[in-house]
Enzyme design. Structure first.
Site, PDB file in Angstrom:
ATOM      1  N   GLY A  31       0.815  -1.209   0.000  1.00  0.00           N
ATOM      2  CA  GLY A  31       0.000   0.000   0.000  1.00  0.00           C
ATOM      3  C   GLY A  31       0.850   1.261   0.000  1.00  0.00           C
ATOM      4  O   GLY A  31       2.024   1.230  -0.342  1.00  0.00           O
ATOM      5  N   ASN A  32       0.223   2.386   0.367  1.00  0.00           N
ATOM      6  CA  ASN A  32       0.860   3.706   0.286  1.00  0.00           C
ATOM      7  C   ASN A  32       1.444   3.880  -1.128  1.00  0.00           C
ATOM      8  O   ASN A  32       2.622   4.162  -1.299  1.00  0.00           O
ATOM      9  CB  ASN A  32       1.930   3.861   1.374  1.00  0.00           C
ATOM     10  CG  ASN A  32       2.399   5.307   1.486  1.00  0.00           C
ATOM     11  OD1 ASN A  32       3.582   5.596   1.473  1.00  0.00           O
ATOM     12  ND2 ASN A  32       1.474   6.226   1.563  1.00  0.00           N
ATOM     13  N   ALA A  35       4.119   6.530  -7.628  1.00  0.00           N
ATOM     14  CA  ALA A  35       4.290   6.356  -9.078  1.00  0.00           C
ATOM     15  C   ALA A  35       4.982   5.028  -9.416  1.00  0.00           C
ATOM     16  O   ALA A  35       4.711   4.438 -10.463  1.00  0.00           O
ATOM     17  CB  ALA A  35       5.096   7.518  -9.634  1.00  0.00           C
ATOM     18  N   GLY A  36       5.864   4.553  -8.527  1.00  0.00           N
ATOM     19  CA  GLY A  36       6.558   3.281  -8.767  1.00  0.00           C
ATOM     20  C   GLY A  36       5.570   2.117  -8.824  1.00  0.00           C
ATOM     21  O   GLY A  36       5.631   1.264  -9.710  1.00  0.00           O
ATOM     22  N   HIS A  37       4.629   2.100  -7.868  1.00  0.00           N
ATOM     23  CA  HIS A  37       3.621   1.026  -7.866  1.00  0.00           C
ATOM     24  C   HIS A  37       2.721   1.120  -9.100  1.00  0.00           C
ATOM     25  O   HIS A  37       2.366   0.112  -9.705  1.00  0.00           O
ATOM     26  CB  HIS A  37       2.720   1.140  -6.632  1.00  0.00           C
ATOM     27  CG  HIS A  37       3.426   0.930  -5.331  1.00  0.00           C
ATOM     28  ND1 HIS A  37       3.653   1.947  -4.443  1.00  0.00           N
ATOM     29  CD2 HIS A  37       3.960  -0.176  -4.785  1.00  0.00           C
ATOM     30  CE1 HIS A  37       4.281   1.480  -3.386  1.00  0.00           C
ATOM     31  NE2 HIS A  37       4.496   0.185  -3.562  1.00  0.00           N
ATOM     32  N   GLY A 149       9.193  -4.573  -8.827  1.00  0.00           N
ATOM     33  CA  GLY A 149      10.030  -3.465  -9.270  1.00  0.00           C
ATOM     34  C   GLY A 149      11.510  -3.778  -9.114  1.00  0.00           C
ATOM     35  O   GLY A 149      11.916  -4.474  -8.183  1.00  0.00           O
ATOM     36  N   LYS A 151      13.553  -1.592  -8.243  1.00  0.00           N
ATOM     37  CA  LYS A 151      13.993  -0.771  -7.101  1.00  0.00           C
ATOM     38  C   LYS A 151      14.431  -1.684  -5.932  1.00  0.00           C
ATOM     39  O   LYS A 151      15.452  -1.463  -5.313  1.00  0.00           O
ATOM     40  CB  LYS A 151      12.842   0.152  -6.708  1.00  0.00           C
ATOM     41  CG  LYS A 151      12.845   0.677  -5.306  1.00  0.00           C
ATOM     42  CD  LYS A 151      13.706   1.896  -5.184  1.00  0.00           C
ATOM     43  CE  LYS A 151      13.620   2.577  -3.843  1.00  0.00           C
ATOM     44  NZ  LYS A 151      13.271   1.749  -2.722  1.00  0.00           N
ATOM     45  N   ASP A 152      13.615  -2.716  -5.642  1.00  0.00           N
ATOM     46  CA  ASP A 152      13.966  -3.675  -4.587  1.00  0.00           C
ATOM     47  C   ASP A 152      14.669  -4.851  -5.275  1.00  0.00           C
ATOM     48  O   ASP A 152      14.113  -5.946  -5.397  1.00  0.00           O
ATOM     49  CB  ASP A 152      12.706  -4.138  -3.859  1.00  0.00           C
ATOM     50  CG  ASP A 152      12.017  -2.979  -3.172  1.00  0.00           C
ATOM     51  OD1 ASP A 152      12.607  -2.371  -2.271  1.00  0.00           O
ATOM     52  OD2 ASP A 152      10.888  -2.641  -3.578  1.00  0.00           O
ATOM     53  N   ARG A 189       9.273   5.145   1.887  1.00  0.00           N
ATOM     54  CA  ARG A 189      10.171   5.657   2.941  1.00  0.00           C
ATOM     55  C   ARG A 189      10.574   7.116   2.708  1.00  0.00           C
ATOM     56  O   ARG A 189      11.056   7.746   3.641  1.00  0.00           O
ATOM     57  CB  ARG A 189      11.449   4.812   3.021  1.00  0.00           C
ATOM     58  CG  ARG A 189      11.349   3.665   3.973  1.00  0.00           C
ATOM     59  CD  ARG A 189      10.990   2.412   3.241  1.00  0.00           C
ATOM     60  NE  ARG A 189      10.790   1.301   4.155  1.00  0.00           N
ATOM     61  CZ  ARG A 189      10.306   0.144   3.763  1.00  0.00           C
ATOM     62  NH1 ARG A 189       9.959  -0.050   2.510  1.00  0.00           N
ATOM     63  NH2 ARG A 189      10.140  -0.839   4.629  1.00  0.00           N
TER      64      ARG A 189
HETATM   65  O1  PAF Z   1       8.027  -4.829  -2.140  1.00  0.00           O
HETATM   66  C1  PAF Z   1       7.100  -4.819  -1.293  1.00  0.00           C
HETATM   67  O2  PAF Z   1       6.285  -3.903  -1.197  1.00  0.00           O
HETATM   68  C2  PAF Z   1       6.984  -5.984  -0.331  1.00  0.00           C
HETATM   69  O3  PAF Z   1       8.230  -6.446   0.074  1.00  0.00           O
HETATM   70  C3  PAF Z   1       6.118  -7.132  -0.883  1.00  0.00           C
HETATM   71  C4  PAF Z   1       6.737  -7.782  -2.108  1.00  0.00           C
HETATM   72  C5  PAF Z   1       4.734  -6.618  -1.224  1.00  0.00           C
HETATM   73  C6  PAF Z   1       5.969  -8.228   0.177  1.00  0.00           C
HETATM   74  O4  PAF Z   1       5.386  -7.740   1.340  1.00  0.00           O
END
Ligand code: PAF
Length: 283
Positions: A31-32, A35-37, A149, A151-152, A189
């Site tokens: 959630g939150n 633009a990345g999501h 993404g 990003k992670d 963050r």
């Molecule tokens: O990248 C995230 O937002 C979280 O690590 C995920 C993949 C939704 C798992 O909680």
């Protein structure tokens, strides 16, 4: 767009779509949404016909330094944004729903040493928590495709391995990082940064681009480049956890023979732990 909170309701819709030969794409989030999501959701539309987004703040991936209660939650805004992006289904389960016994994946969870490296070394248990929830979300949703993404980046590599280890027929799609105009990667963050820190924050990406340039010019050993980058970040006001030059596929330390490199960094700025990376193709 439909919103459901139980696995029974989720499965009912997914079973119906399966009978209709729909291709189901999962976009897991906490959630939150930013633009990345939304870039993940847009990419999801190019991978299938029904888009399922999950919003679940996973307590298992929080440590003492990051307060679960303080994590930003904006469900109303998130639902409006997902509606605009033509999401078909939003799954917003409770902790109990996700972590009840019958939603546990019925295979033993593989042990990946990468979970304890890079960010995993600084956030013990973090990737175990990510893997646990992602495996459950995969099990509950049974998607054809899942979108994450870049990003992670470490999370992405670990999830690709998870799918192989568990022998799941899920195509993992990766989407490049969305950035603010000044280069700062979008992240939930970023909201923890005050004005002064927000002005400094783009230097993290700037430093990664500088290392990219140096890697291509092969001026110094990778170890030297990493420690110089850490020093420069400290001078800029960050408290870096690491800067690492790795093989993009395995996240093993890169060598001069490595063709696809990931340069990754994690650094604290005030209360925010920022992560970012650049991916480099060595011709
Ligand atoms: O990248 C995230 O937002 C979280 O690590 C995920 C993949 C939704 C798992 O909680």
């Amino acid at each position: 767009m439909q919103t459901v909170a139980t696995v029974a309701a989720l499965r009912k819709l997914i079973d119906l779509w399966r009978k209709q030969d729909e291709r189901i794409v999962l976009v897991p989030t906490m959630g939150n949404l930013h633009a990345g999501h939304l870039a993940l959701i847009r990419h999801a539309h190019s991978c299938g016909s029904k888009i399922v987004c999950t919003i679940f703040v996973n307590s298992l991936q929080f440590d003492r330094k990051e307060d679960l209660a303080a994590y930003p939650r904006t469900p109303d805004e998130d639902l409006k944004a997902l509606e605009r992006e033509q999401t078909d289904l939003v799954f917003m389960p409770s902790h109990e729903e996700v972590y009840c016994e019958q939603n546990r994946i019925k295979k033993s969870m593989p042990d990946n040493p990468l979970n304890q490296q890079l960010c995993g070394a600084y956030r013990p248990g973090f990737f175990d928590g990510v893997v646990e929830v992602v495996a459950r979300l995969f099990y509950m949703t049974d998607p054809d495709v899942a979108v994450f993404g870049e990003k992670d980046y470490q999370q992405l590599v670990i999830i690709k391995q998870l799918v192989k280890d568990l022998d799941m027929a899920i195509q993992i799609e990766q989407v490049s990082t969305e950035r603010e105009k000044d280069g700062l990667a979008f992240s939930s963050r970023n909201g923890y940064l005050d004005r002064r820190e927000r002005a400094i924050a783009p230097q993290l990406y700037g430093e990664l681009r500088r290392v990219e340039h140096q890697v291509k010019k092969a001026q110094h050993t990778f170890a030297v480049l990493e420690s110089q980058a850490v020093e420069r970040l400290q001078q800029a006001g960050f408290r870096p956890d690491y800067v690492a030059i790795r093989d993009a596929a395995t996240l093993e330390p890169a060598s001069n023979e490595t063709r696809q490199i990931a340069i990754l960094a994690a650094a604290w700025l005030g209360k925010a732990r920022l992560i970012d990376n650049v991916l480099v193709s060595m011709a």
